[in-house]
Design an enzyme around this catalytic site. Structure first.
Site, PDB file in Angstrom:
ATOM      1  N   GLU A 126      22.040   1.026 -10.623  1.00  0.00           N
ATOM      2  CA  GLU A 126      23.392   1.557 -10.839  1.00  0.00           C
ATOM      3  C   GLU A 126      23.912   2.374  -9.659  1.00  0.00           C
ATOM      4  O   GLU A 126      24.234   3.557  -9.791  1.00  0.00           O
ATOM      5  CB  GLU A 126      23.422   2.403 -12.119  1.00  0.00           C
TER       6      GLU A 126
ATOM      7  N   GLU B 110      19.389  -3.404 -18.666  1.00  0.00           N
ATOM      8  CA  GLU B 110      19.548  -2.334 -19.663  1.00  0.00           C
ATOM      9  C   GLU B 110      20.607  -2.745 -20.685  1.00  0.00           C
ATOM     10  O   GLU B 110      21.628  -3.323 -20.329  1.00  0.00           O
ATOM     11  CB  GLU B 110      20.002  -1.006 -19.044  1.00  0.00           C
TER      12      GLU B 110
HETATM   13  C1  BGP Z   1      22.134   4.188 -17.428  1.00  0.00           C
HETATM   14  C2  BGP Z   1      20.939   4.648 -16.660  1.00  0.00           C
HETATM   15  C3  BGP Z   1      19.766   5.021 -17.489  1.00  0.00           C
HETATM   16  C4  BGP Z   1      20.110   5.640 -18.819  1.00  0.00           C
HETATM   17  C5  BGP Z   1      21.256   4.941 -19.518  1.00  0.00           C
HETATM   18  C6  BGP Z   1      21.767   5.643 -20.742  1.00  0.00           C
HETATM   19  O1  BGP Z   1      23.272   4.552 -16.751  1.00  0.00           O
HETATM   20  O2  BGP Z   1      20.519   3.686 -15.734  1.00  0.00           O
HETATM   21  O3  BGP Z   1      18.912   5.795 -16.697  1.00  0.00           O
HETATM   22  O4  BGP Z   1      20.220   6.990 -18.737  1.00  0.00           O
HETATM   23  O5  BGP Z   1      22.339   4.730 -18.666  1.00  0.00           O
HETATM   24  O6  BGP Z   1      22.651   6.628 -20.383  1.00  0.00           O
HETATM   25  P1  BGP Z   1      22.677   8.063 -21.026  1.00  0.00           P
HETATM   26  O7  BGP Z   1      21.285   8.570 -20.874  1.00  0.00           O
HETATM   27  O8  BGP Z   1      23.666   8.833 -20.236  1.00  0.00           O
HETATM   28  O9  BGP Z   1      23.088   7.891 -22.435  1.00  0.00           O
END
Ligand code: BGP
Length: 478
Positions: A170, A379
């Site tokens: 990201e 993800e």
């Molecule tokens: C993405 C990241 C992850 C994770 C996920 C969920 O942006 O790559 O590391 O954190 O989002 O986001 P959050 O933890 O802000 O809910």
């Protein structure tokens, strides 16, 4: 389109799940590990939810065998994790810290011994503080050589063992949060610098992809992009244009560079007009064009609906909901381009993330048509409160979210997308960067919370057993 009959998931489809070093490992200063920018940032009061940090996180560093055993029992085919640069090179370069490297060697061996394909992310946001201090980290082109050296070390170590590599996780999020919104380290709000930093990250990405290919690694490499497909609020032509603007500024601005080696024209011209376009040095254009990712990693959580936003008195950057109190996120947008609006057709989570399974199909369709590149979903998941009742976690809301996304992926495959695998976020519960431990994503519950004193006990949730069944049937019932 509706299909009379849906295609099957490929027989070697990677049913996986994911994590990131800082969010799970803990052991923040053990075995010679250096300090990363996140180790420091979380100590500034007020930066994270209730000042939570990853010092212990969910202690994966010491419990990886237990975690891998659970994965194996579930039948997981792939585990995506990231390497903490500071474990390998505590100061970013120099001598390898063998103990730190050994942790990942052991983890990879453990995964392979259980027939789980390792998917290794080189960078999930935890740059060594030493490089930040020395030359501003991502703000200097010096990082290209240091990153490439770090990546090469891992390529050499895991040649023949790790077949799937994610270069940068990201890039769009860590650059925007770090240099535009000031909510990640190094906590800046400097648009001109943001575009420079992002350009340097593009050069790093291209360099390591080329290195991987030059080293004739047996495997595939690509970046993971946080893709929220942009929708127009309605058919008002101004809102349609706003959605075009948003797709160009928030999506193509990264994906075009990864896949075409060029920035999208309209947005780049606008940056030039504003005097904040990134600096192209000699060789940059050729380098960006030369790197060819083997797949595009997609992190998909939600779509984004937008409307027109005038240049004069338009809506600017807004507050994010990091408290889990529904309806607390502010309006946000970029004057002259778009503003985000609530999509009236979808539900929202307690953190105001829109739940839109069709959006992942739209995302995959757009990528397939525009870039014709294989996709690895790196993800996708639902962050929610979970409750332990009689030692069980009945997360039917997560099962509902994930199963609808799996169905949408199958539809996208039937539409013609090439999809290598699906990694949910996340395997165990873990630290959410800004949202503490209460926003849970895992198949496996971990007894950890904002006090950071939890027992760290693991309990498989109902979703764990649901996914086990999906994997067994290769998704055929979705
Ligand atoms: C993405 C990241 C992850 C994770 C996920 C969920 O942006 O790559 O590391 O954190 O989002 O986001 P959050 O933890 O802000 O809910």
């Amino acid at each position: 389109m509706d299909h009379k009959e849906l295609k099957q998931f490929p027989s070697d489809f990677l049913w996986g799940s994911a994590s990131a070093a800082y969010q799970v490992e803990g052991a923040w200063d053990e075995d010679g590990k250096g300090v990363s920018v996140w180790d420091n940032y979380v100590r500034i009061p007020g930066k994270t939810f209730k000042d939570t940090n990853g010092d212990v996180a969910v202690d994966h560093y010491h419990r990886y065998k237990e975690d891998v055993k659970l994965m194996a029992e579930q039948g997981l085919k792939a585990y995506r994790f990231s390497v903490a640069w500071t474990r390998i090179f505590p100061n970013g370069r120099g001598e390898v810290n063998q103990k730190g490297l050994q942790f990942y060697v052991d983890l990879v061996d453990e995964l392979i011994a259980h027939n789980i394909e390792p998917v290794l992310t080189l960078y999930h946001w935890d740059i060594p503080q030493a490089l930040q201090d020395e030359y501003g980290g991502w703000e200097s082109r010096k990082i290209i050589a240091d990153f490439n050296n770090y990546a090469k070390t891992l390529f050499e170590t895991f040649r023949g063992k790790v077949k799937y590599w994610v270069s940068l996780n990201e890039q769009n999020i860590f650059t925007a949060h770090g240099w535009l919104m000031g909510i990640h380290p190094p906590d800046k709000k400097e648009p001109k610098l943001f575009y420079e930093v992002n350009h340097i990250a593009n050069l790093v990405n291209a360099t390591v992809i080329n290195t991987f290919h030059e080293m004739k690694m047996d495997g595939k490499i690509g970046p993971s992009f946080a893709y929220s497909p942009q929708y127009a609020l309605d058919s008002n032509p101004k809102n349609i244009l706003a959605a075009e603007n948003a797709e160009d500024a928030l999506s193509h601005f990264w994906m075009d560079v990864y896949l075409y080696g060029e920035y999208p024209i309209a947005i780049f011209n606008r940056l030039k007009e504003q005097g904040i376009a990134p600096t192209f040095e000699e060789g940059d254009a050729e380098l960006l064009k030369s790197a060819k990712p083997d797949f595009l990693g997609i992190n998909y959580y939600q779509s984004n609906t937008v409307a027109w936003n005038p240049l004069e008195n338009g809506v600017g950057m807004g507050e994010m909901n990091t408290t889990g109190k529904k309806g607390t996120s502010g309006e946000s947008g970029e004057p002259g381009l778009y503003k985000r609006v609530v999509n009236p057709h979808v539900e929202r989570t307690n953190w105001d993330w829109e739940i839109d399974p069709t959006g992942i199909r739209v995302a995959m369709r757009r990528i397939t048509s525009r870039y014709r590149v294989p996709i690895l979903i790196t993800e996708n998941g639902l962050g929610e409160y979970d409750k332990v009742e009689d030692g069980k976690i009945h997360d039917d809301y997560r099962i509902d979210y994930l199963s609808k996304h799996v169905s949408a992926i199958r539809e996208a495959i039937s539409d013609g997308a090439t999809v290598l695998g699906y990694c949910t976020w996340s395997y165990t519960d873990l630290l959410s960067w800004l949202n503490g431990y209460q926003k849970r994503y895992g198949f496996v519950y971990v007894d950890q919370d904002e006090t950071m004193q939890g027992s760290l006990k693991r309990i498989p949730k109902d979703s764990y057993y649901w996914y086990k069944d999906v994997i067994e049937k290769n998704g055929s019932e979705n």
